[in-house]
Scaffold this motif. Sequence first.
Motif, short mmCIF file in Angstrom:
data_model
loop_
_atom_site.label_atom_id
_atom_site.label_comp_id
_atom_site.label_asym_id
_atom_site.label_seq_id
_atom_site.Cartn_x
_atom_site.Cartn_y
_atom_site.Cartn_z
N ASN A 1 -4.26 8.68 -35.53
CA ASN A 1 -3.86 9.74 -36.37
C ASN A 1 -2.39 8.99 -36.82
N ASN A 2 -1.63 9.77 -37.41
CA ASN A 2 -0.46 9.24 -37.85
C ASN A 2 0.51 8.79 -36.67
N ILE A 3 0.52 9.53 -35.44
CA ILE A 3 1.49 9.25 -34.42
C ILE A 3 0.86 7.74 -34.00
N SER A 4 -0.38 7.39 -33.92
CA SER A 4 -0.85 6.02 -33.23
C SER A 4 -0.44 5.21 -34.57
N TRP A 5 -0.31 5.09 -35.75
CA TRP A 5 0.17 4.12 -36.78
C TRP A 5 1.66 4.07 -36.51
N ASN A 6 2.28 5.11 -36.43
CA ASN A 6 3.93 5.16 -36.30
C ASN A 6 4.40 4.64 -35.04
N SER A 7 3.45 4.72 -34.05
CA SER A 7 4.06 3.99 -32.80
C SER A 7 4.04 2.54 -32.81
N LEU A 8 2.74 2.19 -33.26
CA LEU A 8 2.56 0.57 -33.23
C LEU A 8 3.72 -0.03 -34.38
N LEU A 9 3.85 0.63 -35.33
CA LEU A 9 4.73 0.16 -36.48
C LEU A 9 6.15 0.11 -35.79
N ALA A 10 6.59 1.23 -34.94
CA ALA A 10 7.69 1.19 -34.46
C ALA A 10 8.05 0.13 -33.34
N ALA A 11 6.93 -0.15 -32.70
CA ALA A 11 6.83 -1.06 -31.52
C ALA A 11 7.03 -2.69 -32.22
N PHE A 12 6.42 -2.79 -33.41
CA PHE A 12 6.68 -4.12 -33.96
C PHE A 12 8.11 -4.26 -34.46
N VAL A 13 8.52 -3.33 -35.07
CA VAL A 13 9.86 -3.25 -35.73
C VAL A 13 10.94 -3.44 -34.45
N GLU A 14 10.83 -2.67 -33.42
CA GLU A 14 11.93 -2.53 -32.42
C GLU A 14 11.93 -4.00 -31.63
N ASN A 15 10.99 -4.76 -31.67
CA ASN A 15 10.67 -5.88 -31.05
C ASN A 15 10.87 -7.18 -32.22
N GLY A 16 11.30 -7.05 -33.21
CA GLY A 16 11.62 -8.12 -34.01
C GLY A 16 10.39 -8.58 -34.74
N ARG A 17 9.20 -8.01 -34.56
CA ARG A 17 7.93 -8.91 -35.11
C ARG A 17 7.55 -8.23 -36.36
N MET A 18 8.46 -8.86 -37.25
CA MET A 18 8.35 -7.94 -38.65
C MET A 18 7.10 -8.49 -39.51
N ARG B 1 17.62 -7.21 -40.07
CA ARG B 1 17.27 -8.79 -39.84
C ARG B 1 17.62 -9.44 -41.28
N ARG B 2 18.42 -8.85 -41.89
CA ARG B 2 18.86 -9.37 -43.50
C ARG B 2 17.84 -9.75 -44.18
N MET B 3 16.76 -9.11 -44.04
CA MET B 3 15.55 -9.52 -44.99
C MET B 3 15.42 -8.49 -46.23
N LEU B 4 16.75 -8.70 -46.79
CA LEU B 4 16.71 -7.60 -48.00
C LEU B 4 15.82 -7.62 -49.39
N ALA C 1 23.57 0.81 -47.73
CA ALA C 1 24.11 0.10 -46.55
C ALA C 1 23.86 -1.20 -46.27
N GLY C 2 22.26 -1.78 -46.68
CA GLY C 2 22.17 -2.99 -46.39
C GLY C 2 22.53 -4.00 -47.46
N TYR C 3 22.84 -3.73 -48.69
CA TYR C 3 23.51 -4.57 -49.48
C TYR C 3 24.83 -4.45 -49.46
N ALA C 4 25.65 -3.45 -48.86
CA ALA C 4 27.07 -3.47 -48.80
C ALA C 4 27.46 -4.43 -47.49
N GLN C 5 26.75 -3.97 -46.36
CA GLN C 5 27.04 -4.94 -45.07
C GLN C 5 26.61 -6.37 -45.32
N ASN C 6 25.99 -6.79 -46.37
CA ASN C 6 25.56 -8.27 -46.69
C ASN C 6 26.46 -8.86 -47.82
#
Length: 502
Positions: free
Chosen positions: A176-193, A221-224, A247-252
Amino acid sequence: MRGRCWYRHFCSHRRLRARRSGEPKSCSSEETSPPGTNEWQRRPTTVSEDGDVRRWNMTITAHMRDGQCELALRIFNSMPHRSVISYNAMITGYWQNGQLGLAREMFDEMPERDLVSWNCMISGYMRNGDVSAAVALFRQMPARDVASWNAMLSGYARNGLVDEAREVFDEMPCKNNISWNSLLAAFVENGRMDEARKLFELKTDWEVIPSNYLMAGYVKRRMLVDARQLFDRMPFKDEVSWNTMIAGYAQNDELSEATRLFEASPARDVFAWTALMSGYVQKGMMDEAKHIFDAMPEKNSVSWNAMIAGYVQSKEIDKARQLFEVMPCRDITSWNTMITGYAQGGDISKARCMFDRMPQHDCISWAAIISGYAQTGHFEEALQLLLEMNRYGEWPNRSALTCSFSSCAETGALKLGKQLHGYLIKAGYQSGCFVANALLAMYCKCGNIEDAYNVFHGIADKDSASLNTMVAGYARHGLLKEALIIFESMKAVVIEPNAVPP
């Protein structure tokens, strides 16, 4: 106190087991009945009593939410009839209150379990880092639903086991959506973009929240370019979407693009204004930042603090003070910024005045004023403040420790320096090169060359300051052979030695 609490729980569970084996009950029904009920009689439960059982369960949940585990257990023990929901309420409450052993004991005593019972135990073990126990229970489950699989997936992700989370995701018979969202968050949080991007491309109906999360990962990760491509493809964008890109553009330092997006934004909230303003502050363009600040229809403490900090960084302390005095919502960050500004500018009297006016202090406040005294050569005052800080129950951070070691070195306060060294070890700051160099310099200047070498030897990543301090320490004490060994090692790792002071 904690031991007595465990003992009372243990006795209560013994009474529960005793009643099940036919021993008489000793609890008073007056103090355990839910509101509005009379004394219960031991008899078979009818359909009409289901509402009463629900009320008991709600009372248990309320007490557990308030941290009253013992009272919840007394109510549970006095119930004439318990449903599986009653047991689940107890198990959930124990997990919420960190009572891992009691949660497992209640689970093991259940006459029957449902999926909620199993899923609650698996999630509890995962939240507490006991992955092996969660895996064991998962394998024992007689049946699983999507929540069971999600508990394992999110649990692995929570504990940094991203590959295992992906394996669970791939094995899931239904997602379900929770499954997809959880794995996506895991990849993002660990920098596996790259893996996050590939997962995102496998699904076309992503909601705005996970899309924003992936976009924020790109920005972090500045991947604008990737962030902007995702932003442009999103069928629906909310305020978070727009603010993340602004914010991304302003910070960079891409302020022109940040401004274009800001002007195109359909709803500019205080976060969008602050993000754009902070970009100009970061670049030192304070006139432009002030223009945006003045045009803001609404300001929060972050807006004010960003402007004050910008003026401090630009050495315009008077302008910072003017904003500070008219600020309607000062917080501890506002005060700390002003103290730091005056201290760095060498005006320690105004820094101290600000410090004394503060309604409350935190470790950053203390570190700022201690650093100010040390940097202006008032070493004894710095150490006096350190002792006062300890009396107020605050513990020094890295910055305060670094300045305190320097003050100990200048005043010869070796005994206090050793006490601070002990705290440094307990706090786990010893591995930091910056604070370790200050400790090393203190031992060298105070003539304790043996402890100095022990500190030097324990610095994992030595820099030029570490090596030069150790060479100077040996040279001051006539240990020229040892100084020469360190000197030669500096040349071997291509670190430029400084002139050794006489």
